[in-house]
Design an enzyme around this catalytic site. Structure first.
Site: not given
Lengths: 256, 301
Positions: B21, B72, B130, B191, B266
């Site tokens: 995600s 965020g 988050c 993680i 990533t």
């Protein structure tokens, strides 16, 4: 359609201490590339450089299947890219982002520093439509305005340098021919310059496009790292930009 | 060819390769580069009750073999997701899961309830980890009782596969994993990013507008493998492993450590085709090692 593919470097030109230009050839025909679009370049050979670097497309030659990148050496990524030689392979994701609309009958293109890069392809796009743009390039000193000769066949070239070493002395916005005589303005360069040019245009009702440069990770609108504050909230510079209509950036320009 | 099929609760994955995600948009962003139906699953962008703008720019900093982000939870909000995004992606031939985020238990439940209605979404990943939001997020994922409370509440309103995404920013990830298992989670994924920070010494200020952010990329992989291994040995529910995966060998580390599926994050930024390369790499590995079923190597360590 965006693609990820290898190019071969067919030419590398050093342009003073701060800039170099790479011309890259692909074996296949290039897709259509709008002025203002960019590539994400893979940087090899430096383990501290993990992410690709976004570089705007300076020039395109569809008959030779080449594109040219004008790169300013600013950090570890671009310093590594400066090591590349003719014959080396370079992996790109391209063409990315939303480019210039190529609008207006009397356009003014305003570039500063590395921001002059996309304006050559843009000047050629106007030229191809039978329109001769005015091209105003600025920098602190003449060494920071590379490849100015390349623009000459495609428009009226004006120069402004802060130290007066070439053209008019001062900022681009102080140039005597920076005026409301144009019906469309395109700008790319340092943020204070683009804000000043954008404000000037918006306040006079002149159509204006601003090409932003933010730090990016993915370049395709997935990571949401490169956002700019637009009047409709945060938007990805890589996907909705890098070229934005100045009317969407009023808050960013300090107009509201 | 080896069988790569694996299962997370009621969800059958054609292979263990999913996308993490926040690194793969809604999948569409990658459609020019890969055939999305080659993937085991796609976990779309973290979705909250209302549209969120996220944190101010700059939100990203490159660090050695990794990056910090502080996006965020910028997202369109659950209503727009259901009305505009879902119709565009619902027929992609893979498992589309939604990462559900929030600042309160009510918000998590409300988002989960609305996603429950979407026929082609077989599960959610509950993001209690988050690090980049002021309220909620990781706050729910660092205390076992709080984590259990959120999961229990969402469990009551959500009827399909419930994966809970765990934060590594705790003393004992096993304790949190057991708590959410006890509260009704069908699976855990781990993680999420490691809380980190980087400073621009020339300008004498942090790189991120939020000062701290979440570290991801190859640099976090050994931490992630260790945590997946610990959790896989401590819970009965399937574990989904992620953290720095960029190759089939990386993916295999997580599978051997006990993950039933993996997520690529990533690495999608460096190579938008990496997920398919990992699928092909797993096929190749199985062939070289004469493995008939990928499940035969899951959890062998």
């Amino acid at each position: 359609m965006k693609q990820i593919t290898d190019f071969t470097i067919v030419s590398r030109k050093q342009l003073g201490d701060h800039y170099f230009a790479l011309t890259l050839r692909h074996p296949d025909q290039l897709p259509p590339i709008a002025a203002g679009q960019f590539v994400e370049v893979e940087v090899q050979g430096n383990r501290d450089v993990m992410l690709r670097r976004p570089i705007s497309i300076h020039d395109v030659d569809p008959t030779a299947n080449t594109l040219t990148l004008l790169i300013q050496i600013v950090g570890k990524g671009t310093r590594q890219l400066a090591q590349l030689q003719e014959g080396d392979r370079l992996n790109l994701i391209y063409p990315l982002g939303h480019g210039f609309a190529v609008e207006g009958q009397h356009p003014l293109l305003v570039g500063g520093g590395a921001g002059i890069a996309p304006l050559l392809h843009l000047a050629k796009c106007y030229h191809a439509k039978g329109i001769r743009p005015t091209i105003l390039l600025g920098g602190r000193t003449k060494d920071l305005i590379p490849v100015r000769e390349a623009f000459e066949p495609y428009g009226e070239l004006l120069i402004a340098t802060e130290d007066g070493s070439l053209g008019e002395k001062g900022m681009v916005t102080q140039h005597p021919q920076f005026s409301a005589a144009y019906d469309h303005i395109c700008t790319c360069g340092p943020t204070p310059m683009m804000k000043a040019v954008g404000r000037y245009a918006v306040e006079r009702g002149i159509g204006c496009e601003v090409s932003l440069e933010n730090m990016m990770a993915c370049g395709i609108g997935a990571c949401l790292c490169c956002v700019t504050d637009t009047d409709e909230g945060h938007k990805c510079v890589c996907k909705e930009g890098p070229v934005f209509d100045a009317l969407r950036l009023k808050k960013w320009m300090g107009l509201e | 060819m080896a069988k790569l099929e694996t299962k997370i609760h009621n969800i059958t994955l054609k292979n263990p390769v999913m996308t993490a995600s926040g690194t793969f948009g809604y999948g569409e962003e990658f459609a020019d580069f890969i055939d999305l139906s080659r993937l085991g699953g796609i976990i779309v962008k973290g979705t909250t009750g209302e549209r969120r703008q996220g944190n101010p720019y700059p939100r990203m900093a490159e660090t050695p073999m990794g990056m910090l982000n502080a996006v965020g939870l910028q997202n369109v909000g659950v209503a727009t997701f259901c009305k505009e995004v879902y119709p565009r992606i619902k027929d992609i031939k893979t498992n589309i899961l939604v990462n559900v985020s929030g600042s309160s238990i009510e918000e998590y439940c409300s988002v989960a309830e609305q996603i429950d209605e979407l026929e082609n979404i077989p599960g959610i990943e509950l993001n209690i980890s988050c690090p980049n939001v002021k309220k909620g997020g990781m706050g729910f994922g660092t205390k076992p009782d709080m984590a259990a409370q959120v999961v229990e509440a969402v469990r009551k309103v959500y009827h399909k596969t419930l994966i809970v995404k765990l934060t590594p920013n705790v003393t004992s990830v096993v304790e949190i994993a057991k708590a959410v298992e006890g509260a009704g989670a069908d699976s855990v994924s781990l993680i999420n990013t490691l809380l980190g920070m980087a400073i621009d010494v020339e300008r004498q200020r942090p790189y991120l507008s939020t000062i701290t952010g979440g570290l991801s990329g190859p640099c976090v992989k050994p931490v992630a493998v260790r945590m997946v291994w610990q959790v896989a040995h401590a819970v009965q529910i399937p574990v989904v492993g992620l953290g720095g995966i960029a190759s089939a060998a990386d993916a295999l580390e997580f599978l051997m450590a006990g993950a039933k599926a993996i997520q690529v994050g990533t690495a999608n930024f460096m190579d938008p085709t990496v997920t398919v390369k990992i699928v092909e790499g797993l096929e190749d590995y199985c062939q070289r090692h004469k493995i008939e079923d990928i499940n035969d190597i899951i959890g062998i360590i």
